[in-house]
Design a protein around this motif. Structure first.
Motif, short mmCIF file in Angstrom:
data_model
loop_
_atom_site.label_atom_id
_atom_site.label_comp_id
_atom_site.label_asym_id
_atom_site.label_seq_id
_atom_site.Cartn_x
_atom_site.Cartn_y
_atom_site.Cartn_z
N ALA A 109 0.83 -1.21 0.00
CA ALA A 109 0.00 0.00 0.00
C ALA A 109 0.86 1.26 0.00
O ALA A 109 0.57 2.24 -0.71
N LEU A 110 1.95 1.25 0.77
CA LEU A 110 2.84 2.41 0.80
C LEU A 110 3.51 2.63 -0.55
O LEU A 110 3.69 3.78 -0.98
N LEU A 111 3.87 1.54 -1.22
CA LEU A 111 4.46 1.67 -2.56
C LEU A 111 3.45 2.26 -3.54
O LEU A 111 3.80 3.11 -4.37
N ARG A 112 2.20 1.82 -3.44
CA ARG A 112 1.16 2.37 -4.33
C ARG A 112 0.90 3.84 -4.01
O ARG A 112 0.67 4.65 -4.93
N GLN A 113 0.94 4.21 -2.74
CA GLN A 113 0.76 5.62 -2.38
C GLN A 113 1.90 6.47 -2.92
O GLN A 113 1.69 7.61 -3.33
N SER A 114 3.12 5.92 -2.89
CA SER A 114 4.26 6.67 -3.41
C SER A 114 4.15 6.90 -4.91
O SER A 114 4.80 7.80 -5.45
N CYS A 115 3.32 6.07 -5.58
CA CYS A 115 3.10 6.24 -7.02
C CYS A 115 1.92 7.15 -7.33
O CYS A 115 1.53 7.29 -8.50
N GLY A 116 1.32 7.75 -6.29
CA GLY A 116 0.28 8.73 -6.51
C GLY A 116 -1.12 8.32 -6.13
O GLY A 116 -2.04 9.13 -6.20
N GLU A 117 -1.35 7.07 -5.71
CA GLU A 117 -2.69 6.65 -5.32
C GLU A 117 -3.02 7.16 -3.92
O GLU A 117 -2.13 7.36 -3.10
N ASP A 118 -4.32 7.39 -3.67
CA ASP A 118 -4.69 7.88 -2.35
C ASP A 118 -4.74 6.73 -1.34
O ASP A 118 -4.51 5.57 -1.68
N HIS A 119 -5.04 7.07 -0.09
CA HIS A 119 -4.96 6.10 1.01
C HIS A 119 -5.88 4.90 0.78
O HIS A 119 -5.46 3.75 0.94
N LEU A 120 -7.11 5.14 0.39
CA LEU A 120 -8.08 4.06 0.26
C LEU A 120 -7.84 3.21 -0.98
O LEU A 120 -7.96 1.99 -0.94
N GLU A 121 -7.49 3.84 -2.09
CA GLU A 121 -7.21 3.07 -3.30
C GLU A 121 -5.99 2.17 -3.11
O GLU A 121 -5.98 1.02 -3.57
N ALA A 122 -4.97 2.66 -2.41
CA ALA A 122 -3.76 1.88 -2.20
C ALA A 122 -4.02 0.64 -1.34
O ALA A 122 -3.28 -0.34 -1.42
N ARG A 123 -5.06 0.69 -0.51
CA ARG A 123 -5.35 -0.43 0.39
C ARG A 123 -6.52 -1.29 -0.10
O ARG A 123 -7.02 -2.12 0.65
N ASN A 124 -6.94 -1.08 -1.32
CA ASN A 124 -7.99 -1.90 -1.90
C ASN A 124 -7.32 -3.08 -2.63
O ASN A 124 -7.09 -3.05 -3.84
N HIS A 125 -7.01 -4.14 -1.87
CA HIS A 125 -6.25 -5.27 -2.41
C HIS A 125 -7.18 -6.29 -3.05
O HIS A 125 -8.25 -6.61 -2.51
N SER A 126 -6.77 -6.83 -4.19
CA SER A 126 -7.55 -7.85 -4.87
C SER A 126 -7.33 -9.21 -4.21
O SER A 126 -6.39 -9.40 -3.42
N ALA A 127 -8.19 -10.17 -4.55
CA ALA A 127 -8.05 -11.53 -4.01
C ALA A 127 -6.74 -12.16 -4.44
O ALA A 127 -6.10 -12.88 -3.66
N ALA A 128 -6.30 -11.90 -5.67
CA ALA A 128 -5.04 -12.47 -6.16
C ALA A 128 -3.85 -11.93 -5.36
O ALA A 128 -2.92 -12.67 -5.04
N VAL A 129 -3.89 -10.65 -5.04
CA VAL A 129 -2.81 -10.05 -4.26
C VAL A 129 -2.77 -10.66 -2.86
O VAL A 129 -1.70 -11.01 -2.34
N VAL A 130 -3.93 -10.79 -2.24
CA VAL A 130 -4.00 -11.40 -0.90
C VAL A 130 -3.47 -12.82 -0.93
O VAL A 130 -2.71 -13.25 -0.05
N GLY A 131 -3.83 -13.59 -1.98
CA GLY A 131 -3.32 -14.95 -2.10
C GLY A 131 -1.82 -15.00 -2.29
O GLY A 131 -1.14 -15.84 -1.68
#
Length: 409
Positions: A222-244
């Motif tokens: 999530a922190l890496l996604r935020q560093s690329c410009g995504e906001d707090h909630l979008e960065a923490r919206n993980h897909s099922a594949a990512v969780v797996g």
């Protein structure tokens, strides 16, 4: 939360905010009112428990043949050097594909009870002993400790089911769950159902490490996604594949660290030569008969099953149940760095509005408990009174300054 007037964004914020029970009401200096009413509640412990149970049962049904081969490799004698693939071919040639599913009924009964019990303990402990539940806002050591206690409580309740399931699965004719339980009781009494309990309690560190690493790795992503410009909630919206995928990496680390204990536990529960033997003696026998490599015998076969099983279980849980608890956005550490003279520096309204938008958006999505809402309401009321007093004093100051200027003229 469902916004009624502000269409999903917090309004301009030069005025005051009052938060009522279950609602967020915003009043601006232009006397405009914005109301945000609750749309969803925090998922219950049972909702998470049932989704975790369904995910576990589905994963067990899909990967049961792998588990059968894993158990045969782990419990083979020291002279048997066949690995996973050769053992698989041997089972297929001797009993056919049905042999891979022998004992699946008892395994599904065991898994449903085991998983439901664990997720209830997990959800209850995190809800009562943390403020932000199983998120990165909770300290890693506290998460590790609560995950460990959850699994240990789970083993105390469910280790008899695992013993019966494992023995039934290794039996030549797999008589079934209840028949195997009766046979064990007649042979060794109640103690037979608690073989390997001590090792199981120690091994609770394995899923504790895995679950702690899952949350930490998701936070890093999530922190890496935020560093690329995504906001707090979008960065923490993980897909099922990512969780797996994150679950698989976490389980690899936990398995490498704890596998010698896992093999000792399996030998205690299923091998007649080790039944009733203390855990240190089991380790000593394995070292003397098979060497150091014997402690890791069957790890590859187990890795196929345990990594795939946990990944599938978390994917199914993510798809079937409520979303994972989300880390709340950080509060601004300092809105004004320094203010040497009153009213000389402008207040950073844009930054304040952005942070309030983020915090209110988080409240809309995940909700907030009644006590927190009441505390916020009380604090904001106090701030409102103080701001009114400051505004009154500033008005008097401006008025007196104007009177002084008139007198000088």
């Amino acid at each position: 939360y469902r916004p009624l007037l502000c269409h999903g964004m917090a309004p301009p914020f030069p005025g005051f905010v009052s938060i009522g029970k279950g609602h967020v009401q915003v009043q601006t200096s232009e006397n405009q009112h914005f109301l945000i009413e609750p749309r969803q509640r925090k998922p219950s412990v049972l909702a998470n428990a049932f989704s975790g149970t369904f995910g576990s049962v589905l994963a067990e049904a899909v990967l049961f043949p792998v588990d059968t081969i894993k158990l045969k490799v782990q419990t083979a004698n020291a002279m048997d050097r066949r690995g996973f693939l050769l053992t698989l071919l041997s089972v297929l040639s001797s009993v056919g594909i049905k042999g891979l599913y022998r004992g699946i009924g008892a395994a599904l009964i065991k898994e449903s009870i085991h998983s439901l019990n664990y997720w209830i303990f997990h959800g209850t402990l995190f809800r009562f002993f943390t403020e932000f539940e199983d998120t990165s806002a909770t300290a890693p050591m506290r998460r590790l400790f609560l995950n460990l206690i959850s699994k240990q409580l789970n083993w105390l309740c469910t280790v008899p089911f695992e013993v019966v399931s494992s023995v039934n699965q290794m039996s030549a004719n797999a008589p079934g769950f209840w028949a195997t339980a009766q046979c064990l009781h007649q042979e060794s009494g109640i103690g037979a159902f608690y073989r390997g309990l001590t090792v199981s309690l120690i091994l609770a560190i394995n899923p504790a490490i895995m679950n702690t690493l899952i949350t930490s790795m998701l936070r890093i992503r999530a922190l890496l996604r935020q560093s690329c410009g995504e906001d707090h909630l979008e960065a923490r919206n993980h897909s099922a594949a990512v969780v797996g995928g994150v679950t698989a990496m976490s389980k690899i680390v936990a398995t490498i660290l704890t596998y010698p204990l896992i093999r000792a536990k399996v030998l205690q529960q299923t091998s007649p030569g080790y039944a009733g033997t203390a855990f240190p003696q089991v380790m000593k026998k394995v070292l003397m008969s098979e060497g150091f490599g014997g402690l890791y015998r069957g790890m590859l076969a187990m890795s196929y099953k345990t990594i795939l099983w946990n990944s599938l279980m978390m994917i199914f849980k993510h798809l079937l149940g409520p979303k994972r608890a989300m880390t709340p956005p950080d509060s601004p550490k300092s809105l004004v760095q320094h203010m040497p003279h009153m009213a000389r520096e402008p207040f950073p309204a844009e930054y304040t509005q952005e942070k309030l938008d983020e915090i209110l958006d988080y409240l809309r999505r995940v909700g907030s408990s009644g006590k927190r809402v009441e505390a916020l309401e009380k604090r904001l009321d106090e701030v409102s009174v103080e701001l009114r007093e400051v505004r009154k004093l500033l008005s008097e100051l401006v008025s007196r300054s104007a009177d002084v200027r008139v007198l000088r003229r």
